[in-house]
Design a protein around this motif. Structure first.
Motif, mmCIF file in Angstrom:
data_model
loop_
_atom_site.group_PDB
_atom_site.id
_atom_site.type_symbol
_atom_site.label_atom_id
_atom_site.label_comp_id
_atom_site.label_asym_id
_atom_site.label_seq_id
_atom_site.Cartn_x
_atom_site.Cartn_y
_atom_site.Cartn_z
ATOM 1 N N LEU A 171 0.852 -1.176 0.000
ATOM 2 C CA LEU A 171 0.000 0.000 0.000
ATOM 3 C C LEU A 171 0.892 1.232 0.000
ATOM 4 C CD1 LEU A 171 -2.829 1.336 0.409
ATOM 5 C CD2 LEU A 171 -2.443 1.091 2.874
ATOM 6 N N VAL A 172 0.739 2.086 -1.005
ATOM 7 C CA VAL A 172 1.595 3.267 -1.145
ATOM 8 C C VAL A 172 0.736 4.528 -1.114
ATOM 9 C CG1 VAL A 172 3.215 4.500 -2.637
ATOM 10 C CG2 VAL A 172 3.336 2.011 -2.458
ATOM 11 N N VAL A 173 1.113 5.460 -0.251
ATOM 12 C CA VAL A 173 0.445 6.756 -0.156
ATOM 13 C C VAL A 173 1.430 7.840 -0.558
ATOM 14 C CG1 VAL A 173 -0.616 8.442 1.405
ATOM 15 C CG2 VAL A 173 -1.103 6.002 1.693
ATOM 16 N N LEU A 174 1.024 8.713 -1.461
ATOM 17 C CA LEU A 174 1.778 9.904 -1.817
ATOM 18 C C LEU A 174 0.906 11.114 -1.501
ATOM 19 C CD1 LEU A 174 3.188 8.996 -5.372
ATOM 20 C CD2 LEU A 174 4.202 8.512 -3.145
ATOM 21 N N ALA A 175 1.499 12.153 -0.942
ATOM 22 C CA ALA A 175 0.747 13.363 -0.620
ATOM 23 C C ALA A 175 1.591 14.591 -0.916
ATOM 24 C CB ALA A 175 0.318 13.347 0.846
ATOM 25 N N SER A 176 0.941 15.635 -1.390
ATOM 26 C CA SER A 176 1.649 16.866 -1.742
ATOM 27 C C SER A 176 0.771 18.075 -1.448
ATOM 28 C CB SER A 176 2.035 16.862 -3.222
ATOM 29 O OG SER A 176 2.552 18.128 -3.615
ATOM 30 N N ARG A 177 1.395 19.114 -0.936
ATOM 31 C CA ARG A 177 0.717 20.391 -0.751
ATOM 32 C C ARG A 177 0.855 21.286 -1.985
ATOM 33 N NH1 ARG A 177 2.040 21.789 5.619
ATOM 34 N NH2 ARG A 177 -0.053 21.272 6.373
ATOM 35 N N LEU A 178 1.538 20.784 -3.011
ATOM 36 C CA LEU A 178 1.828 21.596 -4.182
ATOM 37 C C LEU A 178 0.870 21.360 -5.338
ATOM 38 C CD1 LEU A 178 5.702 21.113 -4.110
ATOM 39 C CD2 LEU A 178 4.357 22.936 -3.054
ATOM 40 N N GLY A 179 0.098 20.276 -5.261
ATOM 41 C CA GLY A 179 -0.842 19.992 -6.335
ATOM 42 C C GLY A 179 -1.164 18.512 -6.400
ATOM 43 N N PRO A 180 -2.057 18.116 -7.330
ATOM 44 C CA PRO A 180 -2.424 16.705 -7.478
ATOM 45 C C PRO A 180 -1.209 15.830 -7.755
ATOM 46 C CG PRO A 180 -3.937 18.110 -8.699
ATOM 47 C CD PRO A 180 -2.800 18.990 -8.253
ATOM 48 N N ILE A 181 -1.230 14.625 -7.216
ATOM 49 C CA ILE A 181 -0.077 13.728 -7.340
ATOM 50 C C ILE A 181 -0.557 12.297 -7.470
ATOM 51 C CG2 ILE A 181 0.163 13.472 -4.822
ATOM 52 C CD1 ILE A 181 3.236 13.371 -5.310
ATOM 53 N N SER A 182 0.217 11.472 -8.148
ATOM 54 C CA SER A 182 -0.088 10.050 -8.252
ATOM 55 C C SER A 182 1.194 9.279 -8.518
ATOM 56 C CB SER A 182 -1.099 9.778 -9.365
ATOM 57 O OG SER A 182 -0.577 10.181 -10.616
ATOM 58 N N LEU A 183 1.170 7.999 -8.227
ATOM 59 C CA LEU A 183 2.316 7.137 -8.501
ATOM 60 C C LEU A 183 2.401 6.904 -10.002
ATOM 61 C CD1 LEU A 183 4.381 5.526 -6.662
ATOM 62 C CD2 LEU A 183 2.997 3.515 -7.199
ATOM 63 N N LEU A 184 3.594 7.033 -10.559
ATOM 64 C CA LEU A 184 3.771 6.770 -11.986
ATOM 65 C C LEU A 184 3.382 5.324 -12.300
ATOM 66 C CD1 LEU A 184 7.194 8.549 -12.591
ATOM 67 C CD2 LEU A 184 4.974 9.252 -13.527
ATOM 68 N N PRO A 185 2.684 5.081 -13.397
ATOM 69 C CA PRO A 185 2.261 3.718 -13.738
ATOM 70 C C PRO A 185 3.438 2.880 -14.221
ATOM 71 C CG PRO A 185 1.686 5.216 -15.503
ATOM 72 C CD PRO A 185 2.208 6.078 -14.374
ATOM 73 N N PRO A 186 3.306 1.558 -14.154
ATOM 74 C CA PRO A 186 4.403 0.685 -14.608
ATOM 75 C C PRO A 186 4.835 0.954 -16.043
ATOM 76 C CG PRO A 186 2.784 -0.578 -13.373
ATOM 77 C CD PRO A 186 2.205 0.793 -13.545
ATOM 78 N N ALA A 187 3.875 1.305 -16.920
ATOM 79 C CA ALA A 187 4.216 1.535 -18.328
ATOM 80 C C ALA A 187 5.208 2.682 -18.500
ATOM 81 C CB ALA A 187 2.944 1.821 -19.126
ATOM 82 N N HIS A 188 5.246 3.588 -17.545
ATOM 83 C CA HIS A 188 6.166 4.724 -17.634
ATOM 84 C C HIS A 188 7.622 4.264 -17.651
ATOM 85 C CE1 HIS A 188 7.335 8.960 -16.907
ATOM 86 N NE2 HIS A 188 8.316 8.431 -16.215
ATOM 87 N N PHE A 189 7.891 3.132 -17.010
ATOM 88 C CA PHE A 189 9.273 2.663 -16.860
ATOM 89 C C PHE A 189 9.667 1.631 -17.910
ATOM 90 C CE2 PHE A 189 7.725 4.061 -12.727
ATOM 91 C CZ PHE A 189 8.698 4.972 -12.382
#
Length: 362
Positions: A171-189
């Motif tokens: 389970l991975v949580v990413l949070a930012s006060r700078l704007g919307p954020i998400s984990l890069l998808p596997p296809a990106h790599f």
């Protein structure tokens, strides 16, 4: 991990709570994030964390840490602060059938929340077992982040999808006060699925109980004469149900024991390994038998399946190696490659924030 997007360097400084041997820190640093400090209560973590990551390890219970102690490690200047961490997950794991709110580890996520609340970093990441999402303490954490004006992304990740040679879900949580954020998808790599063969085939062969002369971490547990017969009767992907009856343990002959076919098993060369637990070096503790050699996987092999670099040091030179200690460090670690994915997701996010800012000014 192939780099596709030529990420611009950003001055991101991080503190890694519950840092362990440094899996998350190592991955963040590979992505280009400066990790200033790791914090853990286990003294066995200090050497591998500091030696491999060129960062200080503070041995202290997070419940006793003051935010000022942590803030002092962020260097002044135009930097973006990241608080990262993986609170001990055993109490939420499916392997722990006795977990309850009476376990003090249950509430460590609240301590992580306290640190974030007091420091107010721009970025936050938390990694844990998927089972955490089923408990109120997790929703409480997400509510806190949203109320504190963080954009939040939360998802369960299959490590295999990111080129980690292991069937592990996190389970991975990413949070930012700078704007919307998400984990890069596997296809990106563009990373193909990795197998046990890809990870381990070139390592020197070992017998049960042997130690490689050039790498003392590449060592294996001894096998009793009975377990040696059992592993010789095992085939990759098979179970103890395939053995001659005389080799089957008494507990597995009982009705209650027939539902545990994955113990005393061999890994398959051409599949990802099972989840690496803290007991991976024991043949009887899961499907941790080597695909063809008559032994459990070595400490080094477990670390490689967790995507640690093959030269990662876990103990000082010429010091005794305690298998239980190394097993705990490796099994509890965030896979290094997952840490890198998290780090690169943050940098990609910062690029987007910068691009949106420039576009709004045009």
């Amino acid at each position: 991990m192939k780099k596709r997007d030529d990420l611009k360097k950003h001055n991101v400084q991080a503190i890694d709570l519950f840092c362990g041997a440094g899996g998350l820190t190592c991955g963040l640093k590979k992505a280009g994030i400066k990790v200033r400090l790791g914090v853990d209560v286990d003294p066995v973590c200090k050497y591998p964390y500091e030696y491999n990551n060129n960062a200080k390890c503070l041995l202290k219970d997070v419940r006793e840490i003051k935010s000022s102690e942590l803030s002092a490690h962020f260097k002044e200047g135009q930097s973006i602060r990241l608080i990262a961490g993986c609170a001990p997950c055993q109490t939420f794991s499916t392997y722990n059938q006795k977990a309850s709110e009476t376990d003090s580890r249950w509430w460590l996520l609240r301590e992580f929340k306290r640190v974030v609340e007091e420091i107010g970093p721009e970025l936050v990441t938390m990694e844990n077992v998927p089972g955490l999402a089923e408990h109120d303490v997790f929703e409480e954490f997400l509510d806190f982040l949203r109320n504190a004006k963080y954009e939040v992304s939360s998802q369960v990740v299959r490590c295999e999808d990111y080129g980690i040679p292991q069937q592990r879900e996190r389970l991975v949580v990413l949070a930012s006060r700078l704007g919307p954020i998400s984990l890069l998808p596997p296809a990106h790599f563009r990373k193909r699925t990795q197998t046990v063969r890809d990870a381990l085939e070139t390592l020197p062969a070992l017998a049960a109980g042997a130690i490689d002369e050039f790498d003392p971490i590449h060592q294996t547990s001894e096998l009793s004469p009975l377990n040696l017969k059992r592993i010789r009767a095992s085939s990759p992907g098979g179970t103890w149900r395939d053995w001659p009856k005389k080799l089957v343990a008494k507990c597995h002959k009982k009705k209650s024991g027939k539902t545990y076919p994955s113990v005393y098993g061999r890994m398959s060369w051409d599949k990802a390994s099972p989840t690496i637990t803290t007991q991976f070096f024991g043949f009887g503790n899961g499907r941790f038998g080597h695909p063809e050699q008559d032994r459990a996987i070595s400490l080094r092999e477990g670390a490689i399946l967790q995507s640690f670099p093959p030269t990662y040091r876990f103990t000082p030179p010429n010091k005794p190696i305690h298998m239980k200690n190394i097993g705990r460090l490796v099994g509890n670690a965030v896979p290094v490659r997952l840490g890198e994915v998290i780090g690169r997701s943050f940098l990609h996010h910062l690029n987007q924030v910068e691009a949106n800012t420039l576009a709004s000014k045009a």
